[in-house]
Structure formats: structure tokens, C-alpha cells
Design a protein around this motif. Sequence first.
Motif, mmCIF file in Angstrom:
data_model
loop_
_atom_site.group_PDB
_atom_site.id
_atom_site.type_symbol
_atom_site.label_atom_id
_atom_site.label_comp_id
_atom_site.label_asym_id
_atom_site.label_seq_id
_atom_site.Cartn_x
_atom_site.Cartn_y
_atom_site.Cartn_z
ATOM 1 N N ASP A 38 0.829 -1.206 0.000
ATOM 2 C CA ASP A 38 0.000 0.000 0.000
ATOM 3 C C ASP A 38 0.864 1.257 0.000
ATOM 4 O O ASP A 38 0.549 2.241 -0.685
ATOM 5 N N ALA A 39 1.952 1.223 0.768
ATOM 6 C CA ALA A 39 2.833 2.393 0.807
ATOM 7 C C ALA A 39 3.486 2.637 -0.550
ATOM 8 O O ALA A 39 3.573 3.779 -1.019
ATOM 9 N N LEU A 40 3.956 1.564 -1.196
ATOM 10 C CA LEU A 40 4.581 1.715 -2.513
ATOM 11 C C LEU A 40 3.573 2.235 -3.540
ATOM 12 O O LEU A 40 3.909 3.071 -4.386
ATOM 13 N N VAL A 42 1.004 4.181 -2.999
ATOM 14 C CA VAL A 42 0.773 5.606 -2.757
ATOM 15 C C VAL A 42 1.968 6.435 -3.226
ATOM 16 O O VAL A 42 1.816 7.480 -3.876
ATOM 17 N N ILE A 43 3.181 5.968 -2.941
ATOM 18 C CA ILE A 43 4.386 6.716 -3.311
ATOM 19 C C ILE A 43 4.524 6.805 -4.826
ATOM 20 O O ILE A 43 4.824 7.876 -5.383
ATOM 21 N N PHE A 44 4.298 5.689 -5.509
ATOM 22 C CA PHE A 44 4.402 5.711 -6.969
ATOM 23 C C PHE A 44 3.311 6.588 -7.582
ATOM 24 O O PHE A 44 3.553 7.273 -8.582
ATOM 25 N N GLU A 45 2.124 6.575 -6.992
ATOM 26 C CA GLU A 45 1.057 7.422 -7.529
ATOM 27 C C GLU A 45 1.389 8.889 -7.361
ATOM 28 O O GLU A 45 1.188 9.695 -8.286
ATOM 29 N N ILE A 46 1.887 9.244 -6.181
ATOM 30 C CA ILE A 46 2.230 10.644 -5.927
ATOM 31 C C ILE A 46 3.286 11.126 -6.906
ATOM 32 O O ILE A 46 3.229 12.256 -7.405
ATOM 33 N N MET A 62 10.123 10.353 0.891
ATOM 34 C CA MET A 62 8.812 10.400 0.229
ATOM 35 C C MET A 62 7.703 9.936 1.165
ATOM 36 O O MET A 62 6.608 10.506 1.186
ATOM 37 N N ALA A 63 7.988 8.881 1.945
ATOM 38 C CA ALA A 63 6.981 8.383 2.876
ATOM 39 C C ALA A 63 6.687 9.402 3.974
ATOM 40 O O ALA A 63 5.531 9.572 4.388
ATOM 41 N N GLU A 64 7.721 10.092 4.463
ATOM 42 C CA GLU A 64 7.503 11.115 5.494
ATOM 43 C C GLU A 64 6.651 12.255 4.958
ATOM 44 O O GLU A 64 5.766 12.774 5.656
ATOM 45 N N HIS A 65 6.896 12.644 3.723
ATOM 46 C CA HIS A 65 6.115 13.727 3.135
ATOM 47 C C HIS A 65 4.665 13.293 2.946
ATOM 48 O O HIS A 65 3.728 14.067 3.210
ATOM 49 N N ALA A 66 4.454 12.044 2.518
ATOM 50 C CA ALA A 66 3.092 11.540 2.345
ATOM 51 C C ALA A 66 2.383 11.419 3.692
ATOM 52 O O ALA A 66 1.171 11.663 3.792
ATOM 53 N N GLY A 70 -1.105 13.347 5.096
ATOM 54 C CA GLY A 70 -2.238 12.507 5.406
ATOM 55 C C GLY A 70 -2.538 11.444 4.380
ATOM 56 O O GLY A 70 -3.577 10.775 4.458
ATOM 57 N N ASP A 71 -1.647 11.246 3.389
ATOM 58 C CA ASP A 71 -1.863 10.222 2.366
ATOM 59 C C ASP A 71 -1.350 8.858 2.794
ATOM 60 O O ASP A 71 -1.654 7.851 2.136
#
Length: 382
Positions: A38-40, A42-46, A62-66, A70-71
Amino acid sequence: MDDTGYDEKYLIRLLHGKYKHHPRPKRRGRHYGAALDDALRVIFEIHDGICAERIHPNLIEMAEHADADGDLVLTPELRAQLETVSLSTVRRRWRQVTQDEPRRLRSRPRPSNDIRRQIPMRRIPWDEQSPGHFEVDLVHHSGPSTQGEYVHTLQMVDVKTGWSELRAVLGRSYRVMSHAFDAMLLRLPFQVLELHPDNGSEFFNDHLMRFWGDRVPGLTWSRSRPYHKNDNRFVEQRNGDLVRGYLGKDRLDTVMQTQALNELYDLIWLYFNFFQPVRRLASKEFVQTNGSSRVVRHFDTATTPYKRLRASGVLSAATIDRLDQLYRDTNPRQLRRRIYAQIDRIFELPGATPGIAEDIFETLTHPIPGKEEALSVTSANE
């Protein structure tokens, strides 16, 4: 095979003890779970699906920014997995989590040409019996670069007689194309029944369709198959003989060159149609030779396009008299000399003059002379 499902030889060796059955080794369990997937995702979509090689070194950032937006919920367990996951795992997991998602193109596909889709694709038969079925093409005089505006040669070739009409245009706008077609129609001594261009948008657009609907009601349209230049074989041959053969592949891009080129085409029109005999295919047959088949083509006696047109019976008596007079009054040897002198003049002209662009349209759309004047413009002997 028997009831065991084994091959016979394999079963014999197995019974003799030559093969030993080794139990399947226990496979390693899955280390990363759905949270990483799920994290990957979201990161790839962003980041618009950029490659894993660009994502992997920046996963934590990237994960910290997401997470801040709130993503994504960045738990300590997920952070630890993101810190230890390998590039190959990121690449593999990304392919798996996105395999069912539709791919989106970055660039929007070009809209289909609704006009072109309504035109049937075919070839005008080589044994067409009536004049008026024209193949049409546009030759680019861009030289090594297609940047900016440059000259094009518009050519129409009648399949039955080989009659050729040529005009030079600067650019490919509707205004210059319609002007060129108007000049051709005024000089053409017989009716246009069909036009067969390639798939260029300079031919298939609302403006030009409306133009031809007004000039020739009931005109038949057909077009070539994409990437099949032989569907336009007659005009392609004339492009080589009458355009490239005289002008080569140099760049022409000024108003003066366009005007001079049209003067040249007036001379070539008279020289080719009245004094250049051409052969037309009369019949063809398939012959078997040494187990293989080949096509044998038979051509008729070479004669000029004008004589073929005259013999077709489509010309009125007044038109025949006018064209016969034009033929008798023209000295082909002097005409040939004028053609080559005009070619030299074209390539001696200076380049584009600054400030002349404003007058391009006015220059190219001067009043078209009457048919009699157009036909006699090159007939006077020197």
C-alpha cells in the motif's frame, strides 16, 4: 505413460534406484506484507509512476512527506521495512501491485480525423477507362530541416492519360491550397471525377471539403492506405520525374521562389503534357517459370498525355481547336531551354527578405488569369 503419470524410461530408472526422490525444500515465507504494498502504491502514484531506481533511494523522505499530508500512515514497522527493502523487491512489488491498473499516457492521443475516416481506402485501377480520376500528392521542398514555412509542390496526375498539373504553394494552409487547386481547375481542359490523395490533413479538412463541394459537386474521394506509397504510384512517379528530377531536394522557402517555381511549372505543364510521350500499362499476366510465378506486364505504344486525352473523346471541339493551336505554336526545343534557364534563375534568387512575411498572402492570391490566358502563357515562341 502409465497410471503413475511418469514417462516409461523415467519410471524404469526410478524402480532401479538410479533416481532418488528429494523432498521439495521449504520456501522462504513472505517477509513484506500488504502495508508495504500500500505504501509503494501511494508513493508511486504521488510521483507519477517514475521508475524504481529513482524511487528507492528516496523512499523514507517520500513516505515522510506523504505521512505529513495525510496520504500515508508511517508506522515504525513500515519505516523499518522501507529502510531495508531492496531495489529488486521494490521493482517486483511495484509490478505486482499495479498490474491491474489501467496505464495512463502522459500525452493525449491525437484526435482522429472524422473526415478521413469516412473516405474509403483503395487504389485507382491501372486500367481506368475514363479521364478525370486523379492521384494527388504534396512534395516538400524543406531541404534537411522542416523548421519554419517552406515551399511545397502540389501535383495531380490523371490515371488514364497521364496528364499532370503542378502548382507551388508556400506552406500548407487552406488558403494557399485552395488557390492552387483553383488555378489547376481553370487550366484543366476536362472534368475532375475523383481525387485520390494520401492521408494528409492538408487534404482532409472541413475547409477543403467545402471548397471541392462548391467547385465539383458529386466528386468521388478515395485515399491511400497508410504507409503504402504504391497506392499513389502514378503521382509518386511523376514526383520523381517532374519535381525531384528538376529541382532535387534543396530548400525553397521564399515568396519569390514560389512565384518563380510556378512560372517553371507553367513551362513544364506545356512541355510534359504536349511533348513527352509516356507508356501506359495495357495488360498483365501471371507466368509460371521453374515452379515460381511472376507478373509479365505489356505496355502500349508511347504517346503524349494530350494525344491520349484527345483520343478519349471527352474534349469539346472548341477545346480541341484551342489545344491544337497551342501545340502548333510551341517550339519544344526553345521551351526546353526556357525550362532550364528558369531552374537556374530559381536557385539564383536571394533568400527570404525581412519584412516580406506580411505580404505573403496578398502575393500568393493574385487574380487568376482566364483559362485562355493561362493556356497561352507559355506558348509564344522566343
